[in-house]
Write a protein that holds these residues in place. Structure first.
Motif, PDB file in Angstrom:
ATOM      1  N   ILE A   1       0.836  -1.209   0.000  1.00  0.00           N
ATOM      2  CA  ILE A   1       0.000   0.000   0.000  1.00  0.00           C
ATOM      3  C   ILE A   1       0.868   1.255   0.000  1.00  0.00           C
ATOM      4  O   ILE A   1       0.629   2.196  -0.773  1.00  0.00           O
ATOM      5  N   LEU A   2       1.885   1.269   0.836  1.00  0.00           N
ATOM      6  CA  LEU A   2       2.740   2.447   0.966  1.00  0.00           C
ATOM      7  C   LEU A   2       3.629   2.649  -0.258  1.00  0.00           C
ATOM      8  O   LEU A   2       3.767   3.761  -0.762  1.00  0.00           O
ATOM      9  N   ALA A   3       4.228   1.562  -0.739  1.00  0.00           N
ATOM     10  CA  ALA A   3       5.090   1.669  -1.917  1.00  0.00           C
ATOM     11  C   ALA A   3       4.293   2.110  -3.136  1.00  0.00           C
ATOM     12  O   ALA A   3       4.749   2.932  -3.938  1.00  0.00           O
ATOM     13  N   ASP A   4       3.083   1.587  -3.271  1.00  0.00           N
ATOM     14  CA  ASP A   4       2.225   1.923  -4.409  1.00  0.00           C
ATOM     15  C   ASP A   4       1.838   3.393  -4.392  1.00  0.00           C
ATOM     16  O   ASP A   4       1.605   4.001  -5.438  1.00  0.00           O
ATOM     17  N   ALA A   5       1.776   3.962  -3.182  1.00  0.00           N
ATOM     18  CA  ALA A   5       1.419   5.376  -3.035  1.00  0.00           C
ATOM     19  C   ALA A   5       2.650   6.282  -3.054  1.00  0.00           C
ATOM     20  O   ALA A   5       2.537   7.494  -2.871  1.00  0.00           O
ATOM     21  N   GLY A   6       3.824   5.691  -3.272  1.00  0.00           N
ATOM     22  CA  GLY A   6       5.044   6.472  -3.351  1.00  0.00           C
ATOM     23  C   GLY A   6       5.589   6.913  -2.005  1.00  0.00           C
ATOM     24  O   GLY A   6       6.393   7.857  -1.928  1.00  0.00           O
ATOM     25  N   LYS A   7       5.183   6.240  -0.942  1.00  0.00           N
ATOM     26  CA  LYS A   7       5.651   6.591   0.399  1.00  0.00           C
ATOM     27  C   LYS A   7       7.001   5.933   0.693  1.00  0.00           C
ATOM     28  O   LYS A   7       7.353   4.912   0.099  1.00  0.00           O
ATOM     29  N   ASN A   8       7.729   6.518   1.628  1.00  0.00           N
ATOM     30  CA  ASN A   8       9.020   5.977   2.040  1.00  0.00           C
ATOM     31  C   ASN A   8       8.780   4.847   3.037  1.00  0.00           C
ATOM     32  O   ASN A   8       8.316   5.084   4.150  1.00  0.00           O
ATOM     33  N   VAL A   9       9.069   3.609   2.632  1.00  0.00           N
ATOM     34  CA  VAL A   9       8.762   2.457   3.480  1.00  0.00           C
ATOM     35  C   VAL A   9       9.929   1.489   3.537  1.00  0.00           C
ATOM     36  O   VAL A   9      10.607   1.238   2.538  1.00  0.00           O
ATOM     37  N   LEU A  10      10.179   0.972   4.726  1.00  0.00           N
ATOM     38  CA  LEU A  10      11.160  -0.094   4.939  1.00  0.00           C
ATOM     39  C   LEU A  10      10.378  -1.370   5.181  1.00  0.00           C
ATOM     40  O   LEU A  10       9.695  -1.507   6.197  1.00  0.00           O
ATOM     41  N   SER A  11      10.446  -2.307   4.245  1.00  0.00           N
ATOM     42  CA  SER A  11       9.660  -3.538   4.364  1.00  0.00           C
ATOM     43  C   SER A  11      10.485  -4.652   4.998  1.00  0.00           C
ATOM     44  O   SER A  11      11.588  -4.956   4.564  1.00  0.00           O
ATOM     45  N   VAL A  12       9.915  -5.251   6.033  1.00  0.00           N
ATOM     46  CA  VAL A  12      10.600  -6.294   6.809  1.00  0.00           C
ATOM     47  C   VAL A  12       9.688  -7.509   6.913  1.00  0.00           C
ATOM     48  O   VAL A  12       8.461  -7.368   7.038  1.00  0.00           O
TER      49      VAL A  12
END
Length: 203
Positions: free
Chosen positions: A112-123
């Protein structure tokens, strides 16, 4: 000035993902959201938490689903409860990301965050089934048969939900920035590593 970065934490049942999210929050002072997302979604849509809770991280069933006609202007009337919750949680997750740093557990927040162009660290937090069964038995005081059944059910539900919403394979290391096996890594090591990477993502 540092930019916002959300830590999105996927997890296998019993691997310690929730605990790790809590520890990150305690050490950094940033809020973490797990079941709180259900509460916030219910508030956003003016819907019953009990109703939404039954559909949390659940794949939409095109043949058998519960239709919702309740709620306010933030709710698409006539949609399934499963989709209603997903869309409300999606709005809540994006709202959280707009306000500041946070740790978000599950709910396909990474996508959801990556698709919206947000800065996200996925773990992603994982561990062998035997380890997760033993850990859950010790924490919850349940017998092995009960925990084994619960683990199978929870993992399948999370997997089906994630893959149906993202089109990606749940737990595939190629989709995450960091993956940890908590049977091999001390929780403090995992937390420290995530926080260090998170600090880099904020620069």
């Amino acid at each position: 000035m540092d930019k916002h970065c959300i830590i999105s934490l996927g997890r296998e049942f019993g691997s310690g993902g929730h605990k790790i999210a809590q520890m990150i929050s305690q050490q950094t002072g940033i809020p973490y959201y797990d079941n709180e997302l259900i509460i916030l979604a219910a508030q956003r849509g003016e819907l019953s938490e009990r109703l939404l809770c039954r559909h949390d991280e659940k794949k939409h069933n095109t043949l058998l689903y519960e239709i919702n006609y309740l709620g306010n202007k933030n709710v698409h009337k006539g949609d399934s409860v499963t989709n209603t919750l997903y869309l409300l949680q999606k709005d809540v997750i994006l709202d959280i990301a707009n306000k500041g740093d946070a740790v978000i557990v599950g709910r396909s927040a990474d996508y959801i965050l990556a698709d919206a162009g947000k800065n996200v660290l996925s773990v992603f937090i994982k561990a062998p089934k035997e380890y997760r069964i033993r850990r859950t038995m010790e924490l919850e005081g349940l017998d092995e048969k009960t925990v084994t059944s619960l683990l199978k059910k929870k993992d399948k539900r999370r997997k089906d939900f994630y893959e149906s919403r993202t089109g990606m394979k749940w737990g595939d290391a190629g989709h995450y920035d960091m993956v940890f096996d908590t049977s091999e890594c001390d929780f403090n090591f995992v937390v420290d590593a995530i926080i260090e990477k998170w600090k880099c993502c904020k620069q």
